[in-house]
Motif scaffolding. Sequence first.
Motif, PDB file in Angstrom:
ATOM      1  N   PRO A 109       6.330  -3.680  -8.909  1.00 31.41           N
ATOM      2  CA  PRO A 109       5.413  -3.211 -10.056  1.00 31.41           C
ATOM      3  C   PRO A 109       4.492  -1.958  -9.200  1.00 31.41           C
ATOM      4  N   GLY A 110       4.296  -2.123  -7.837  1.00 35.58           N
ATOM      5  CA  GLY A 110       3.699  -0.991  -6.813  1.00 35.58           C
ATOM      6  C   GLY A 110       4.572   0.043  -6.777  1.00 35.58           C
ATOM      7  N   ALA A 111       5.877  -0.053  -6.675  1.00 34.02           N
ATOM      8  CA  ALA A 111       6.737   1.140  -6.341  1.00 34.02           C
ATOM      9  C   ALA A 111       6.571   1.853  -7.639  1.00 34.02           C
ATOM     10  N   LEU A 112       6.798   1.424  -8.833  1.00 32.74           N
ATOM     11  CA  LEU A 112       6.598   1.957 -10.256  1.00 32.74           C
ATOM     12  C   LEU A 112       5.532   2.735 -10.432  1.00 32.74           C
ATOM     13  N   ASP A 113       4.177   2.102  -9.959  1.00 32.70           N
ATOM     14  CA  ASP A 113       2.990   2.703 -10.084  1.00 32.70           C
ATOM     15  C   ASP A 113       2.671   3.883  -9.046  1.00 32.70           C
ATOM     16  N   ALA A 114       3.454   3.854  -7.868  1.00 33.39           N
ATOM     17  CA  ALA A 114       3.870   4.995  -6.995  1.00 33.39           C
ATOM     18  C   ALA A 114       4.330   6.171  -7.684  1.00 33.39           C
ATOM     19  N   VAL A 115       5.534   5.951  -8.341  1.00 38.78           N
ATOM     20  CA  VAL A 115       6.189   7.157  -8.897  1.00 38.78           C
ATOM     21  C   VAL A 115       5.352   7.724  -9.935  1.00 38.78           C
ATOM     22  N   ASP A 173       9.058  -7.603  -2.077  1.00 37.20           N
ATOM     23  CA  ASP A 173       8.755  -8.666  -3.388  1.00 37.20           C
ATOM     24  C   ASP A 173       9.481  -8.133  -4.693  1.00 37.20           C
ATOM     25  N   LEU A 174      10.805  -7.754  -4.197  1.00 37.18           N
ATOM     26  CA  LEU A 174      11.428  -6.985  -5.412  1.00 37.18           C
ATOM     27  C   LEU A 174      12.780  -7.456  -5.373  1.00 37.18           C
ATOM     28  N   PHE A 175      13.296  -7.328  -6.588  1.00 41.22           N
ATOM     29  CA  PHE A 175      14.842  -7.722  -6.653  1.00 41.22           C
ATOM     30  C   PHE A 175      15.684  -6.731  -7.332  1.00 41.22           C
ATOM     31  N   GLY A 176      16.863  -6.889  -7.416  1.00 42.18           N
ATOM     32  CA  GLY A 176      17.773  -5.795  -8.120  1.00 42.18           C
ATOM     33  C   GLY A 176      17.129  -5.087  -9.451  1.00 42.18           C
ATOM     34  N   ASP A 177      16.747  -6.059 -10.309  1.00 40.31           N
ATOM     35  CA  ASP A 177      16.197  -5.816 -11.584  1.00 40.31           C
ATOM     36  C   ASP A 177      15.026  -4.836 -11.289  1.00 40.31           C
ATOM     37  N   ASP A 178      14.109  -4.940 -10.188  1.00 35.73           N
ATOM     38  CA  ASP A 178      13.145  -4.019  -9.925  1.00 35.73           C
ATOM     39  C   ASP A 178      13.469  -2.641  -9.493  1.00 35.73           C
ATOM     40  N   VAL A 179      14.723  -2.541  -8.706  1.00 39.85           N
ATOM     41  CA  VAL A 179      15.184  -1.469  -8.254  1.00 39.85           C
ATOM     42  C   VAL A 179      15.942  -0.717  -9.404  1.00 39.85           C
ATOM     43  N   ARG A 180      16.570  -1.458 -10.331  1.00 38.36           N
ATOM     44  CA  ARG A 180      16.929  -0.806 -11.620  1.00 38.36           C
ATOM     45  C   ARG A 180      15.868  -0.223 -12.354  1.00 38.36           C
ATOM     46  N   MET A 182       0.713  -1.140  -0.018  1.00 41.42           N
ATOM     47  CA  MET A 182       0.090   0.079   0.009  1.00 41.42           C
ATOM     48  C   MET A 182       0.835   1.263   0.110  1.00 41.42           C
ATOM     49  N   VAL A 183       0.482   2.108  -0.739  1.00 43.57           N
ATOM     50  CA  VAL A 183       1.075   3.609  -0.685  1.00 43.57           C
ATOM     51  C   VAL A 183       0.165   4.714  -0.497  1.00 43.57           C
ATOM     52  N   GLU A 184       0.742   5.631   0.103  1.00 42.28           N
ATOM     53  CA  GLU A 184      -0.030   6.871   0.510  1.00 42.28           C
ATOM     54  C   GLU A 184       0.779   8.165   0.225  1.00 42.28           C
ATOM     55  N   LEU A 185       0.190   9.194  -0.486  1.00 47.20           N
ATOM     56  CA  LEU A 185       0.816  10.142  -0.764  1.00 47.20           C
ATOM     57  C   LEU A 185       0.322  11.328   0.256  1.00 47.20           C
ATOM     58  N   GLU A 186       1.303  12.199   0.987  1.00 50.71           N
ATOM     59  CA  GLU A 186       1.121  13.031   1.864  1.00 50.71           C
ATOM     60  C   GLU A 186       1.662  14.467   1.427  1.00 50.71           C
ATOM     61  N   PHE A 187       1.070  15.449   1.078  1.00 48.55           N
ATOM     62  CA  PHE A 187       1.539  16.640   0.579  1.00 48.55           C
ATOM     63  C   PHE A 187       1.586  17.715   1.553  1.00 48.55           C
ATOM     64  N   GLU A 188       2.558  18.299   1.778  1.00 45.69           N
ATOM     65  CA  GLU A 188       3.031  19.415   2.994  1.00 45.69           C
ATOM     66  C   GLU A 188       3.175  20.452   1.945  1.00 45.69           C
ATOM     67  N   SER A 189       3.319  21.648   2.629  1.00 43.82           N
ATOM     68  CA  SER A 189       3.304  22.853   1.808  1.00 43.82           C
ATOM     69  C   SER A 189       4.341  22.817   0.665  1.00 43.82           C
ATOM     70  N   ASN A 190       5.592  22.471   0.614  1.00 42.06           N
ATOM     71  CA  ASN A 190       6.677  22.366  -0.303  1.00 42.06           C
ATOM     72  C   ASN A 190       7.436  21.085  -0.470  1.00 42.06           C
ATOM     73  N   ARG A 191       6.781  20.088   0.281  1.00 45.23           N
ATOM     74  CA  ARG A 191       7.144  18.728   0.456  1.00 45.23           C
ATOM     75  C   ARG A 191       6.059  17.655   0.273  1.00 45.23           C
ATOM     76  N   VAL A 192       6.552  16.477  -0.057  1.00 40.79           N
ATOM     77  CA  VAL A 192       5.759  15.039  -0.201  1.00 40.79           C
ATOM     78  C   VAL A 192       6.075  14.179   0.560  1.00 40.79           C
ATOM     79  N   ARG A 193       5.306  13.486   1.094  1.00 41.94           N
ATOM     80  CA  ARG A 193       6.009  12.047   1.850  1.00 41.94           C
ATOM     81  C   ARG A 193       5.007  11.029   1.239  1.00 41.94           C
ATOM     82  N   VAL A 194       6.019  10.001   0.661  1.00 40.70           N
ATOM     83  CA  VAL A 194       5.239   8.895  -0.136  1.00 40.70           C
ATOM     84  C   VAL A 194       5.486   7.742   1.101  1.00 40.70           C
ATOM     85  N   ARG A 195       4.436   7.211   1.606  1.00 38.88           N
ATOM     86  CA  ARG A 195       4.663   6.265   2.739  1.00 38.88           C
ATOM     87  C   ARG A 195       4.190   4.856   2.116  1.00 38.88           C
TER      88      ARG A 195
END
Length: 121
Positions: free
Chosen positions: A22-28, A54-61, A1-14
């Motif tokens: 795939p979930g990390a790529l979708d979050a970006v 559930d990710l590997f070096g290829d996912d990070v790349r 699960m991913v949540e985007l929290e926006f503050e004035s000039n910054r964002v937290r991706v939790r």
Amino acid sequence: MVELEFESNRVRVRFSGVLKGPGALDAVRALVRDPRYTTGMSGLIDLRDVESLDLFGDDVRAGAELVIRLGDAFAGSRWSVLATSDPVFGIARQFELMVADSRFEVRAFRDFAAAERWLEG
């Protein structure tokens, strides 16, 4: 699960639960499409609630390649990646190294206060 929290000039991706490639790529993609996100906005990627990987070096790349391709959206920004478990911190460090020559800065941290201080520059 991913949540985007926006503050004035910054964002937290939790992220929480199982961190999957795939979930990390979708979050970006969701982040840069979000109307609250502005080019060059810095943020904190919070991985403290990730229970397993559930990710590997290829996912990070693939993630590194995606953010580099989206370079205009991230140009000039700083991103702290906060991870407390050893495996998740290892993935965060891999990502940091893979994007080291990009138009934005990424640093992995284990400590929230240190991550926040670095973001403030």
